[in-house]
Design a protein around this motif. Structure first.
Motif, PDB file in Angstrom:
ATOM      1  N   ILE A  14      -0.830  14.328  -3.977  1.00 54.82           N
ATOM      2  CA  ILE A  14       0.285  15.120  -3.463  1.00 54.82           C
ATOM      3  C   ILE A  14       1.252  14.267  -2.645  1.00 54.82           C
ATOM      4  O   ILE A  14       2.459  14.519  -2.642  1.00 54.82           O
ATOM      5  N   VAL A  15       0.751  13.239  -1.955  1.00 50.30           N
ATOM      6  CA  VAL A  15       1.631  12.373  -1.164  1.00 50.30           C
ATOM      7  C   VAL A  15       2.607  11.641  -2.078  1.00 50.30           C
ATOM      8  O   VAL A  15       3.814  11.611  -1.829  1.00 50.30           O
ATOM      9  N   THR A  16       2.093  11.060  -3.147  1.00 48.46           N
ATOM     10  CA  THR A  16       2.949  10.364  -4.103  1.00 48.46           C
ATOM     11  C   THR A  16       3.927  11.338  -4.750  1.00 48.46           C
ATOM     12  O   THR A  16       5.100  11.012  -4.943  1.00 48.46           O
ATOM     13  N   ALA A  17       3.463  12.532  -5.054  1.00 50.29           N
ATOM     14  CA  ALA A  17       4.332  13.549  -5.656  1.00 50.29           C
ATOM     15  C   ALA A  17       5.468  13.926  -4.710  1.00 50.29           C
ATOM     16  O   ALA A  17       6.623  14.018  -5.134  1.00 50.29           O
ATOM     17  N   ARG A  18       5.151  14.129  -3.428  1.00 51.11           N
ATOM     18  CA  ARG A  18       6.199  14.468  -2.445  1.00 51.11           C
ATOM     19  C   ARG A  18       7.224  13.356  -2.345  1.00 51.11           C
ATOM     20  O   ARG A  18       8.429  13.604  -2.359  1.00 51.11           O
ATOM     21  N   ARG A  19       6.748  12.132  -2.247  1.00 51.15           N
ATOM     22  CA  ARG A  19       7.660  10.991  -2.072  1.00 51.15           C
ATOM     23  C   ARG A  19       8.528  10.770  -3.307  1.00 51.15           C
ATOM     24  O   ARG A  19       9.712  10.471  -3.188  1.00 51.15           O
ATOM     25  N   LYS A  20       7.958  10.921  -4.477  1.00 48.42           N
ATOM     26  CA  LYS A  20       8.745  10.799  -5.709  1.00 48.42           C
ATOM     27  C   LYS A  20       9.801  11.894  -5.775  1.00 48.42           C
ATOM     28  O   LYS A  20      10.953  11.650  -6.125  1.00 48.42           O
ATOM     29  N   CYS A  21       9.409  13.101  -5.405  1.00 53.19           N
ATOM     30  CA  CYS A  21      10.339  14.232  -5.415  1.00 53.19           C
ATOM     31  C   CYS A  21      11.483  14.003  -4.415  1.00 53.19           C
ATOM     32  O   CYS A  21      12.650  14.223  -4.737  1.00 53.19           O
ATOM     33  N   LEU A  22      11.153  13.554  -3.203  1.00 57.80           N
ATOM     34  CA  LEU A  22      12.184  13.248  -2.207  1.00 57.80           C
ATOM     35  C   LEU A  22      13.141  12.181  -2.724  1.00 57.80           C
ATOM     36  O   LEU A  22      14.364  12.301  -2.574  1.00 57.80           O
TER      37      LEU A  22
ATOM     38  N   ASP B 210       0.856  -1.181   0.000  1.00 54.03           N
ATOM     39  CA  ASP B 210       0.000   0.000   0.000  1.00 54.03           C
ATOM     40  C   ASP B 210       0.897   1.237   0.000  1.00 54.03           C
ATOM     41  O   ASP B 210       1.618   1.484   0.937  1.00 54.03           O
ATOM     42  N   ILE B 211       0.877   1.991  -1.086  1.00 53.09           N
ATOM     43  CA  ILE B 211       1.677   3.212  -1.203  1.00 53.09           C
ATOM     44  C   ILE B 211       0.725   4.347  -1.530  1.00 53.09           C
ATOM     45  O   ILE B 211       0.205   4.423  -2.628  1.00 53.09           O
ATOM     46  N   SER B 212       0.499   5.216  -0.570  1.00 51.95           N
ATOM     47  CA  SER B 212      -0.363   6.383  -0.770  1.00 51.95           C
ATOM     48  C   SER B 212      -1.730   6.001  -1.328  1.00 51.95           C
ATOM     49  O   SER B 212      -2.259   6.657  -2.212  1.00 51.95           O
ATOM     50  N   GLY B 213      -2.286   4.929  -0.829  1.00 55.16           N
ATOM     51  CA  GLY B 213      -3.606   4.530  -1.288  1.00 55.16           C
ATOM     52  C   GLY B 213      -3.600   3.730  -2.574  1.00 55.16           C
ATOM     53  O   GLY B 213      -4.627   3.259  -3.016  1.00 55.16           O
ATOM     54  N   LEU B 214      -2.458   3.572  -3.184  1.00 48.52           N
ATOM     55  CA  LEU B 214      -2.361   2.781  -4.409  1.00 48.52           C
ATOM     56  C   LEU B 214      -1.934   1.373  -4.048  1.00 48.52           C
ATOM     57  O   LEU B 214      -0.998   1.171  -3.305  1.00 48.52           O
ATOM     58  N   LEU B 215      -2.620   0.403  -4.565  1.00 47.37           N
ATOM     59  CA  LEU B 215      -2.238  -0.973  -4.334  1.00 47.37           C
ATOM     60  C   LEU B 215      -1.381  -1.428  -5.507  1.00 47.37           C
ATOM     61  O   LEU B 215      -1.836  -1.442  -6.641  1.00 47.37           O
ATOM     62  N   VAL B 216      -0.160  -1.723  -5.215  1.00 49.29           N
ATOM     63  CA  VAL B 216       0.761  -2.098  -6.275  1.00 49.29           C
ATOM     64  C   VAL B 216       0.888  -3.620  -6.292  1.00 49.29           C
ATOM     65  O   VAL B 216       1.221  -4.233  -5.300  1.00 49.29           O
ATOM     66  N   TYR B 217       0.631  -4.185  -7.398  1.00 51.60           N
ATOM     67  CA  TYR B 217       0.707  -5.624  -7.601  1.00 51.60           C
ATOM     68  C   TYR B 217       2.034  -5.876  -8.290  1.00 51.60           C
ATOM     69  O   TYR B 217       2.161  -5.717  -9.477  1.00 51.60           O
ATOM     70  N   ASN B 218       3.061  -6.253  -7.495  1.00 47.94           N
ATOM     71  CA  ASN B 218       4.410  -6.262  -8.028  1.00 47.94           C
ATOM     72  C   ASN B 218       4.663  -7.326  -9.095  1.00 47.94           C
ATOM     73  O   ASN B 218       5.502  -7.152  -9.941  1.00 47.94           O
ATOM     74  N   GLN B 219       3.918  -8.401  -9.084  1.00 47.94           N
ATOM     75  CA  GLN B 219       4.119  -9.421 -10.110  1.00 47.94           C
ATOM     76  C   GLN B 219       3.753  -8.862 -11.481  1.00 47.94           C
ATOM     77  O   GLN B 219       4.459  -9.055 -12.449  1.00 47.94           O
ATOM     78  N   LEU B 220       2.642  -8.150 -11.546  1.00 47.04           N
ATOM     79  CA  LEU B 220       2.202  -7.551 -12.804  1.00 47.04           C
ATOM     80  C   LEU B 220       3.134  -6.423 -13.219  1.00 47.04           C
ATOM     81  O   LEU B 220       3.534  -6.334 -14.373  1.00 47.04           O
ATOM     82  N   MET B 221       3.496  -5.557 -12.271  1.00 50.63           N
ATOM     83  CA  MET B 221       4.301  -4.388 -12.591  1.00 50.63           C
ATOM     84  C   MET B 221       5.687  -4.773 -13.107  1.00 50.63           C
ATOM     85  O   MET B 221       6.211  -4.117 -13.994  1.00 50.63           O
TER      86      MET B 221
ATOM     87  N   LEU C  60       2.964   5.984 -13.022  1.00 53.35           N
ATOM     88  CA  LEU C  60       3.540   6.763 -11.932  1.00 53.35           C
ATOM     89  C   LEU C  60       3.307   8.254 -12.142  1.00 53.35           C
ATOM     90  O   LEU C  60       2.927   8.970 -11.213  1.00 53.35           O
ATOM     91  N   HIS C  61       3.499   8.723 -13.358  1.00 54.85           N
ATOM     92  CA  HIS C  61       3.292  10.140 -13.668  1.00 54.85           C
ATOM     93  C   HIS C  61       1.843  10.546 -13.386  1.00 54.85           C
ATOM     94  O   HIS C  61       1.583  11.603 -12.811  1.00 54.85           O
ATOM     95  N   ASP C  62       0.898   9.703 -13.761  1.00 59.28           N
ATOM     96  CA  ASP C  62      -0.510   9.980 -13.493  1.00 59.28           C
ATOM     97  C   ASP C  62      -0.779  10.018 -11.993  1.00 59.28           C
ATOM     98  O   ASP C  62      -1.490  10.905 -11.511  1.00 59.28           O
ATOM     99  N   ALA C  63      -0.202   9.086 -11.252  1.00 60.77           N
ATOM    100  CA  ALA C  63      -0.391   9.065  -9.792  1.00 60.77           C
ATOM    101  C   ALA C  63       0.190  10.313  -9.147  1.00 60.77           C
ATOM    102  O   ALA C  63      -0.410  10.880  -8.226  1.00 60.77           O
ATOM    103  N   VAL C  64       1.334  10.762  -9.629  1.00 57.23           N
ATOM    104  CA  VAL C  64       1.967  11.969  -9.093  1.00 57.23           C
ATOM    105  C   VAL C  64       1.089  13.192  -9.337  1.00 57.23           C
ATOM    106  O   VAL C  64       0.955  14.052  -8.465  1.00 57.23           O
ATOM    107  N   GLU C  65       0.482  13.265 -10.504  1.00 57.68           N
ATOM    108  CA  GLU C  65      -0.386  14.405 -10.808  1.00 57.68           C
ATOM    109  C   GLU C  65      -1.658  14.410  -9.968  1.00 57.68           C
ATOM    110  O   GLU C  65      -2.195  15.464  -9.663  1.00 57.68           O
ATOM    111  N   ARG C  66      -2.132  13.252  -9.568  1.00 60.76           N
ATOM    112  CA  ARG C  66      -3.385  13.149  -8.837  1.00 60.76           C
ATOM    113  C   ARG C  66      -3.212  13.208  -7.328  1.00 60.76           C
ATOM    114  O   ARG C  66      -4.149  13.558  -6.610  1.00 60.76           O
TER     115      ARG C  66
ATOM    116  N   ASP D 229       6.920  10.176   5.049  1.00 61.38           N
ATOM    117  CA  ASP D 229       7.430  10.162   3.675  1.00 61.38           C
ATOM    118  C   ASP D 229       8.843   9.593   3.618  1.00 61.38           C
ATOM    119  O   ASP D 229       9.160   8.789   2.747  1.00 61.38           O
ATOM    120  N   MET D 230       9.687   9.996   4.551  1.00 61.66           N
ATOM    121  CA  MET D 230      11.078   9.518   4.555  1.00 61.66           C
ATOM    122  C   MET D 230      11.153   8.018   4.832  1.00 61.66           C
ATOM    123  O   MET D 230      12.006   7.337   4.272  1.00 61.66           O
TER     124      MET D 230
END
Length: 116
Positions: free
Chosen positions: A53-61, A22-33, A45-51, A101-102
């Protein structure tokens, strides 16, 4: 959360192990990804960052820490706010938000075999 199961393949069963993260409300299915092309993953990822702010902060960090060293907490926050928007960590409880976030960013580096 982990899931273990079996799937049928040419007259034989093969077992698989899935990690659901569970990353910022997104469920990542690692086998598929891991089977998807990198360009497709980047679009998601770009779409998630735009939607989100938590994902955007973490990606930026993650990107800042990948390219730079020896930044203080206030320096990291200033860099992220300059990249995204001032106050993106919030006005109250921003220290808790930064530390959460860290922790996620550190896990991401550890998963890739790096230590922060």
């Amino acid at each position: 959360m982990s899931v273990v199961g079996a799937c049928e393949g040419e007259n034989a069963y093969s077992f698989f192990h899935l990690n659901l993260i569970d990353i910022s409300g997104l469920l990542v299915y690692n086998q598929l990804m891991k089977d998807l092309p990198l360009k497709a993953q980047n679009i998601i990822l770009h779409d998630a960052v735009e939607r989100d702010i938590v994902t955007a902060r973490r990606k930026c960090l993650l990107e800042i820490l990948w390219h730079e060293r020896y930044l203080t907490r206030s320096g990291l926050i200033a860099r992220v706010e300059a990249e995204l928007v001032k106050g993106c960590f919030g006005k109250s409880a921003w220290e808790d938000v930064f530390y959460r976030d860290m922790r996620v960013v550190k896990k991401a580096f550890q998963a890739a075999g790096y230590e922060l």
